[in-house]
Design an enzyme around this catalytic site. Structure first.
Site, PDB file in Angstrom:
ATOM      1  N   CYS A 124      12.063  23.776  81.674  1.00 31.55           N
ATOM      2  CA  CYS A 124      12.222  22.477  81.001  1.00 31.55           C
ATOM      3  C   CYS A 124      11.133  21.481  81.380  1.00 31.55           C
ATOM      4  CB  CYS A 124      13.597  21.899  81.289  1.00 31.55           C
ATOM      5  SG  CYS A 124      14.915  23.087  81.007  1.00 31.55           S
ATOM      6  N   HIS A 268      13.587  14.866  79.080  1.00 32.64           N
ATOM      7  CA  HIS A 268      14.089  16.184  78.695  1.00 32.64           C
ATOM      8  C   HIS A 268      15.554  16.034  78.278  1.00 32.64           C
ATOM      9  CE1 HIS A 268      15.467  20.208  78.717  1.00 32.64           C
ATOM     10  NE2 HIS A 268      16.028  20.159  79.909  1.00 32.64           N
ATOM     11  N   ASN A 299      20.104  21.543  74.339  1.00 33.22           N
ATOM     12  CA  ASN A 299      19.019  21.627  75.319  1.00 33.22           C
ATOM     13  C   ASN A 299      18.087  22.765  74.914  1.00 33.22           C
ATOM     14  OD1 ASN A 299      17.416  22.257  77.525  1.00 33.22           O
ATOM     15  ND2 ASN A 299      19.040  21.988  79.041  1.00 33.22           N
TER      16      ASN A 299
HETATM   17  O1  UT7 Z   1      17.733  21.885  81.392  1.00 34.90           O
HETATM   18  C1  UT7 Z   1      17.692  22.145  82.757  1.00 34.90           C
HETATM   19  C2  UT7 Z   1      18.354  21.059  83.539  1.00 34.90           C
HETATM   20  N1  UT7 Z   1      19.746  21.082  83.305  1.00 34.90           N
HETATM   21  C3  UT7 Z   1      20.516  20.039  83.615  1.00 34.90           C
HETATM   22  O2  UT7 Z   1      20.002  19.033  84.061  1.00 34.90           O
HETATM   23  C4  UT7 Z   1      21.995  20.171  83.416  1.00 34.90           C
HETATM   24  C5  UT7 Z   1      22.754  19.533  84.568  1.00 34.90           C
HETATM   25  N2  UT7 Z   1      24.179  19.721  84.524  1.00 34.90           N
HETATM   26  C6  UT7 Z   1      24.992  19.248  83.556  1.00 34.90           C
HETATM   27  O3  UT7 Z   1      24.539  18.740  82.566  1.00 34.90           O
HETATM   28  C7  UT7 Z   1      26.471  19.307  83.783  1.00 34.90           C
HETATM   29  O4  UT7 Z   1      26.735  19.737  85.092  1.00 34.90           O
HETATM   30  C8  UT7 Z   1      27.248  20.208  82.779  1.00 34.90           C
HETATM   31  C9  UT7 Z   1      27.244  19.566  81.399  1.00 34.90           C
HETATM   32  C10 UT7 Z   1      26.624  21.573  82.737  1.00 34.90           C
HETATM   33  C11 UT7 Z   1      28.721  20.330  83.206  1.00 34.90           C
HETATM   34  O5  UT7 Z   1      29.300  19.054  83.315  1.00 34.90           O
HETATM   35  P1  UT7 Z   1      30.055  18.609  84.653  1.00 34.90           P
HETATM   36  O6  UT7 Z   1      30.573  17.278  84.423  1.00 34.90           O
HETATM   37  O7  UT7 Z   1      29.102  18.789  85.809  1.00 34.90           O
HETATM   38  O8  UT7 Z   1      31.227  19.648  84.721  1.00 34.90           O
HETATM   39  P2  UT7 Z   1      31.748  20.478  85.965  1.00 34.90           P
HETATM   40  O9  UT7 Z   1      31.022  21.762  86.048  1.00 34.90           O
HETATM   41  O10 UT7 Z   1      31.776  19.605  87.172  1.00 34.90           O
HETATM   42  O11 UT7 Z   1      33.235  20.752  85.546  1.00 34.90           O
HETATM   43  C12 UT7 Z   1      34.199  19.676  85.474  1.00 34.90           C
HETATM   44  C13 UT7 Z   1      35.516  20.242  84.979  1.00 34.90           C
HETATM   45  C14 UT7 Z   1      35.996  21.463  85.747  1.00 34.90           C
HETATM   46  O12 UT7 Z   1      37.403  21.419  85.776  1.00 34.90           O
HETATM   47  P3  UT7 Z   1      38.197  20.890  87.065  1.00 34.90           P
HETATM   48  O13 UT7 Z   1      37.763  21.771  88.191  1.00 34.90           O
HETATM   49  O14 UT7 Z   1      37.771  19.464  87.249  1.00 34.90           O
HETATM   50  O15 UT7 Z   1      39.621  21.044  86.674  1.00 34.90           O
HETATM   51  C15 UT7 Z   1      35.543  22.630  84.901  1.00 34.90           C
HETATM   52  O16 UT7 Z   1      36.359  23.744  85.069  1.00 34.90           O
HETATM   53  O17 UT7 Z   1      35.368  20.673  83.619  1.00 34.90           O
HETATM   54  C16 UT7 Z   1      35.715  22.070  83.515  1.00 34.90           C
HETATM   55  N3  UT7 Z   1      34.825  22.668  82.558  1.00 34.90           N
HETATM   56  C17 UT7 Z   1      35.064  22.643  81.250  1.00 34.90           C
HETATM   57  N4  UT7 Z   1      36.069  22.142  80.529  1.00 34.90           N
HETATM   58  C18 UT7 Z   1      35.989  22.261  79.191  1.00 34.90           C
HETATM   59  C19 UT7 Z   1      33.631  23.305  82.766  1.00 34.90           C
HETATM   60  N5  UT7 Z   1      33.099  23.694  81.610  1.00 34.90           N
HETATM   61  C20 UT7 Z   1      33.968  23.302  80.661  1.00 34.90           C
HETATM   62  C21 UT7 Z   1      33.951  23.411  79.261  1.00 34.90           C
HETATM   63  N6  UT7 Z   1      34.986  22.879  78.570  1.00 34.90           N
HETATM   64  N7  UT7 Z   1      32.944  24.002  78.586  1.00 34.90           N
END
Ligand code: UT7
Length: 343
Positions: A124, A268, A299
Site C-alpha cells: 500500500c 491510502h 482498499n
Molecule cells: O492496507 C493496509 C493497511 N491496512 C490497514 O490499515 C487496516 C487496519 N485495520 C482496520 O482497518 C481494522 O482493524 C479492521 C476494519 C480490519 C477491523 O476493524 P476493528 O474495529 O479493528 O475490528 P476488530 O478486529 O477489533 O473486531 C471488533 C469486533 C470483534 O468482536 P468482539 O470480540 O468485540 O465481540 C470481532 O469479532 O468485531 C468482530 N468482527 C466482525 N463483526 C462483524 C470482526 N470482523 C467482523 C465482521 N463483521 N466482518
C-alpha cells in the site's frame, strides 16, 4: 597520469505529476454480496471501515489490462506520447508471475518502446515508493518522463470465508506520468519500513509451501486452499493512526507546508476511521478536501492513492496545481508520504 573521469549526468532540476488516470473494474460488489460469504452486517462494515461497496475484476480485467487503461489516460492528460516515456514502474502484489515483470508487457502494450520497465513490491506504500523512484530518475538524468502505475487484483488474494478481510479489498489500477518541471512538484519523500512487524499483513502461505501441500494432499483427494491475504487488523490500525500521522506531519514539514495550505489530503484508502484520526492529528482544517474513495472502491493497495486522486480532480473537489499530501502504508510494514502538486 590522471584517472579517466565519467562524464557527469544531469537531469531536470525538479519533477512533477503531469497526468493521472484510473481504471475501475465493471463489477460492483455491494456489502450485501459480502454478507453471503461472512457473518457480518452492512452497518458493521460501514461503521468499522467506511466501505459500502468495492469493485472486483472479471477475467478480462487483468493486471495488465487495467494498467494499460489507467496509464493511457494518464499519458493523454500529460500531453505526451507513449514513445516519450523513459521508464515504467509498476507497483503490485497481485501479479502472479514471479518473472518476467508485468511492467515490460504493459510498456510494450502501451508503445513505450525500449523504456526500462520493472515491478516493485511495496504493497500500500507502492505508489509513493514508485513516485520517489520516478522523481530520482528524472532529476538524476536517467529519464525524462516516467510512468508510475499502482495496480491490484486483490480479489484473487481474498479468502471469502475470512470475516476479518473479506469485506476490505478491491481491484483497480491508477497511474501517473511524472516529468520535468521548472518548480518543485514532488516534496521530500518520507518513507521507510519496519520488518519487525512483517507478520501483521501477509500471505497466508508462501507459494512453494502451498504447492508442496497441494502435491501431498492431492492424492488423498483433499482440497487445498489458495493463499490469501491475512491481516491482524487492530495492531495495524493502531500503527496507522499513531505512527502514520507523525509521518504525514514530517512530509508536510519537509515540504515547508502547513496543513491549511493543502488543497487536498489523499491518504491510502485503508479505513475511513484511520483517515479521520489522521485529520485530527494533523489538525487539518475543514476547508481541506479529503479523499474518501474507500466507500465505493474498498482498499486497492498500491492503486488507492492515484485512483482517489483522479476521482477528486474529476469531481472538482481538488484542482490542478493544488498541493496534496499523500501517504501510503501497509504490508511490510512499509510507508511513504510526500506533498505533491496535483496535475
Ligand atoms: O492496507 C493496509 C493497511 N491496512 C490497514 O490499515 C487496516 C487496519 N485495520 C482496520 O482497518 C481494522 O482493524 C479492521 C476494519 C480490519 C477491523 O476493524 P476493528 O474495529 O479493528 O475490528 P476488530 O478486529 O477489533 O473486531 C471488533 C469486533 C470483534 O468482536 P468482539 O470480540 O468485540 O465481540 C470481532 O469479532 O468485531 C468482530 N468482527 C466482525 N463483526 C462483524 C470482526 N470482523 C467482523 C465482521 N463483521 N466482518
Amino acid at each position: 597520469m590522471t584517472k579517466p573521469q565519467i562524464r557527469p549526468v544531469s537531469g531536470a532540476q525538479y519533477s512533477r505529476i503531469l497526468g493521472v488516470g484510473g481504471y475501475r473494474p465493471v463489477r460492483v460488489i455491494p456489502n450485501s454480496e459480502v454478507l453471503e460469504w461472512i457473518d457480518s452486517s452492512d452497518e458493521w462494515i460501514r461503521t468499522r471501515s467506511g466501505i459500502a461497496e468495492r469493485r472486483w475484476a472479471g477475467p478480462e480485467e487483468s493486471v495488465s489490462e487495467m494498467s494499460v487503461q489507467a496509464a493511457g489516460k494518464a499519458i493523454a492528460q500529460a500531453g505526451i506520447t507513449a514513445e516519450q516515456i523513459g521508464g515504467v514502474i509498476v507497483s503490485t502484489v497481485s501479479h502472479f508471475k514471479q518473472t518476467p515483470a508485468i511492467a515490460t508487457e504493459i510498456s510494450e502494450r502501451l508503445g513505450c518502446g525500449t523504456a526500462p520497465a520493472f515491478d516493485i513490491s511495496a504493497a500500500c506504500a507502492g505508489f509513493g515508493y514508485g513516485l520517489g523512484l520516478a522523481d530520482g530518475m528524472i532529476r538524476g538524468g536517467n529519464a525524462e518522463y516516467v510512468l508510475v502505475i499502482g495496480v491490484e487484483r486483490l480479489s484473487d488474494l481474498t479468502d471469502r470465508s475470512d470475516r476479518s478481510t473479506a469485506f476490505i479489498f478491491g481491484d483497480g489500477a491508477g497511474a501517473v506520468v511524472v516529468g520535468p518541471s521548472d518548480t518543485p512538484g514532488i516534496g521530500k519523500l518520507v518513507w521507510g519500513s519496519d520488518g519487525s512487524q512483517a507478520d501483521l499483513i501477509t500471505q497466508t502461505e508462501a507459494w512453494d509451501t502451498a504447492f508442496a501441500k497441494s502435491d501431498a494432499v492431492n492424492g488423498a483427494g483433499e482440497e487445498t486452499k489458495w493463499p490469501a491475504l491475512r491481516m491482524d487488523g487492530q495492531p495495524v490500525f493502531r500503527w496507522a493512526v499513531w505512527e502514520m500521522a507523525k509521518v504525514a506531519q514530517q512530509a508536510l514539514d519537509a515540504a515547508g507546508i502547513t496543513a491549511d495550505q493543502l488543497g487536498a489530503f489523499i491518504p491510502h484508502q485503508a479505513n475511513m476511521r484511520i483517515t479521520d484520526a489522521m485529520i485530527k492529528a494533523l489538525k487539518l482544517p475543514e476547508s481541506v478536501p479529503v479523499a474518501r474513495d474507500i466507500a465505493e472502491t474498498g482498499n486497492t493497495s498500491a492503486a488507492s492513492i492515484p485512483l482517489a486522486m483522479e476521482r477528486m480532480l474529476e469531481s472538482g473537489e481538488a484542482h490542478s496545481g493544488d498541493l496534496a499530501l499523500i501517504i501510503g502504508f501497509g504490508a511490510g510494514l512499509v510507508y511513504a508520504a510526500a506533498v505533491v502538486t496535483l496535475p
